[in-house]
Design a protein around this motif. Structure first.
Motif, PDB file in Angstrom:
ATOM      1  N   PRO A 161      -3.602  13.156  -4.803  1.00  0.00           N
ATOM      2  CA  PRO A 161      -3.207  11.992  -3.868  1.00  0.00           C
ATOM      3  C   PRO A 161      -3.951  11.233  -3.153  1.00  0.00           C
ATOM      4  O   PRO A 161      -4.593  11.255  -2.005  1.00  0.00           O
ATOM      5  CB  PRO A 161      -2.732  12.701  -2.572  1.00  0.00           C
ATOM      6  N   LEU A 162      -4.802  11.005  -4.435  1.00  0.00           N
ATOM      7  CA  LEU A 162      -6.654   9.686  -3.733  1.00  0.00           C
ATOM      8  C   LEU A 162      -5.489   8.587  -3.092  1.00  0.00           C
ATOM      9  O   LEU A 162      -6.665   7.688  -1.903  1.00  0.00           O
ATOM     10  CB  LEU A 162      -6.893   9.885  -4.672  1.00  0.00           C
ATOM     11  N   LEU A 163      -4.719   8.149  -3.790  1.00  0.00           N
ATOM     12  CA  LEU A 163      -4.050   6.824  -2.810  1.00  0.00           C
ATOM     13  C   LEU A 163      -2.962   7.135  -2.623  1.00  0.00           C
ATOM     14  O   LEU A 163      -2.431   7.456  -3.138  1.00  0.00           O
ATOM     15  CB  LEU A 163      -4.435   5.622  -4.012  1.00  0.00           C
ATOM     16  N   ASP A 164      -2.576   6.307  -0.952  1.00  0.00           N
ATOM     17  CA  ASP A 164      -1.026   6.182  -1.160  1.00  0.00           C
ATOM     18  C   ASP A 164      -0.925   4.344  -0.646  1.00  0.00           C
ATOM     19  O   ASP A 164      -1.006   4.323   0.194  1.00  0.00           O
ATOM     20  CB  ASP A 164      -0.825   6.643   0.713  1.00  0.00           C
ATOM     21  N   HIS A 165      -0.027   4.380  -1.196  1.00  0.00           N
ATOM     22  CA  HIS A 165       0.110   2.952  -2.044  1.00  0.00           C
ATOM     23  C   HIS A 165       1.204   2.023  -0.640  1.00  0.00           C
ATOM     24  O   HIS A 165       0.898   1.431  -0.182  1.00  0.00           O
ATOM     25  CB  HIS A 165       0.601   2.138  -3.517  1.00  0.00           C
ATOM     26  N   GLU A 166       2.219   3.513  -0.242  1.00  0.00           N
ATOM     27  CA  GLU A 166       3.561   3.056   0.783  1.00  0.00           C
ATOM     28  C   GLU A 166       2.834   2.982   1.873  1.00  0.00           C
ATOM     29  O   GLU A 166       3.496   2.041   2.626  1.00  0.00           O
ATOM     30  CB  GLU A 166       4.525   3.634   0.380  1.00  0.00           C
ATOM     31  N   ARG A 167       1.691   3.683   2.551  1.00  0.00           N
ATOM     32  CA  ARG A 167       0.633   3.658   3.505  1.00  0.00           C
ATOM     33  C   ARG A 167      -0.423   2.703   3.347  1.00  0.00           C
ATOM     34  O   ARG A 167      -1.065   2.406   4.558  1.00  0.00           O
ATOM     35  CB  ARG A 167       0.860   5.053   4.074  1.00  0.00           C
ATOM     36  N   ARG A 168      -0.540   2.119   2.051  1.00  0.00           N
ATOM     37  CA  ARG A 168      -1.975   1.594   2.297  1.00  0.00           C
ATOM     38  C   ARG A 168      -2.978   2.394   2.518  1.00  0.00           C
ATOM     39  O   ARG A 168      -3.590   1.299   3.788  1.00  0.00           O
ATOM     40  CB  ARG A 168      -2.129   0.362   2.557  1.00  0.00           C
ATOM     41  N   GLU A 169      -2.843   3.574   2.643  1.00  0.00           N
ATOM     42  CA  GLU A 169      -4.504   4.344   2.829  1.00  0.00           C
ATOM     43  C   GLU A 169      -4.568   4.768   1.469  1.00  0.00           C
ATOM     44  O   GLU A 169      -4.518   5.141   0.459  1.00  0.00           O
ATOM     45  CB  GLU A 169      -4.395   5.776   4.157  1.00  0.00           C
TER      46      GLU A 169
END
Length: 290
Positions: free
Chosen positions: A238-246
């Motif tokens: 889980p390197l990118l969290d597109h929903e939270r933009r983190e």
């Protein structure tokens, strides 16, 4: 946030005289004029277009069994692409050879150009992100996460980053490539310094005694590139969290800022570490790193 990938290929307003240097001209003024000519840019942009075809996500021939190398930038392929994309300039092999006496000269100029294009894209992105974030009154943690998230996404969006990894692997054996890599890092470092100065001024930040902005810059760039390699490898993490933009990069950046920024105690990093971890504590079984 705006994304700069649509601007590449094509850094038409940039002076290339210090980047494209292997042209077949004796006088510096003639080389500079030729470096910035439409046809020279067309040949180089055609190389970028071929690079995008090879390195873009989902691109390339799935039946191809050999990993992509610079063989895809052969003179016939570059000429064919230039004729397809810039027919009005009438690209010919004679005009190509008029610019580069040998194909190795073209490859060195192309690598310098491609890395320069990546730097220009990152520079524009950093300027846009910092202006947007700082003018919006965003809190510090959110600003760091957003910049880190957008920067991590660029790794996936810009084929030139994949080319960068490929050229770094061969830099030791090629002085021309090594020179281009060093120039790119120097330019990127300068751009990150500009962003750091803007953020530091807006939030009234100061580094701990003994810690330099250069050190912080290099650490952040190194963490970013390490994350970039994992992103390109497609690891199931889980390197990118597109929903939270983190992203994990944002977490790492915040951890660095918390540890390396002076919170008012005036301690060096080592002194702060010794204060926090002065004595080993017996484990209660409730805490620990998992």
């Amino acid at each position: 946030m705006p994304s700069p990938e649509s601007d590449v290929p094509g850094i038409e307003d940039e002076d290339l005289s210090a980047t494209v240097t292997k042209l077949n001209r004796i006088k510096a003024k003639n080389r500079a004029r030729l470096a910035n000519s439409e046809l020279t840019r067309a040949f180089l942009n055609s190389g970028l277009a071929l690079t995008e075809d090879v390195f873009s996500l989902g691109g390339g021939d799935p039946a191809e069994s050999v990993p992509p190398t610079l063989a895809y930038l052969s003179r016939p392929r570059v000429l064919s692409r230039a004729r397809e994309d810039y027919p009005e300039l009438v690209p010919t092999e004679a005009k190509f050879r008029d610019r580069w006496a040998g194909h190795q000269d073209f490859l060195e100029d192309f690598i310098a150009y491609a890395l320069f294009a990546r730097h220009a894209s990152m520079r524009r992105a950093l300027a846009e992100w910092s202006t947007e974030l700082l003018s919006a009154g965003t809190d510090f943690a959110t600003a760091v996460h957003r910049v880190a998230y957008e920067g991590a996404k660029l790794v996936l969006e810009l084929p030139a980053y994949r080319l960068q990894l490929l050229t770094i692997a061969s830099a030791a054996a090629d002085p021309g490539v090594s020179r281009s890599i060093k120039q790119m890092y120097s330019s990127l470092t300068a751009s990150w310094f500009e962003l750091y100065e803007q953020i530091a001024g807006s939030f009234d930040l100061a580094l701990r005694p003994g810690v330099s902005a250069w050190q912080l810059n290099v650490i952040l760039q190194s963490v970013s590139e390490g994350l970039g390699v994992r992103l390109l490898a497609g690891v199931d993490e889980p390197l990118l969290d597109h929903e939270r933009r983190e992203s994990v990069l944002g977490t790492a950046a915040l951890a660095l800022f918390v540890s390396l920024l002076d919170n008012g105690d005036g301690l060096t990093l080592e002194q702060a570490a010794n204060r926090q971890f002065s004595h080993p504590k017996k484990s209660s079984g409730k805490r620990g790193i998992r």
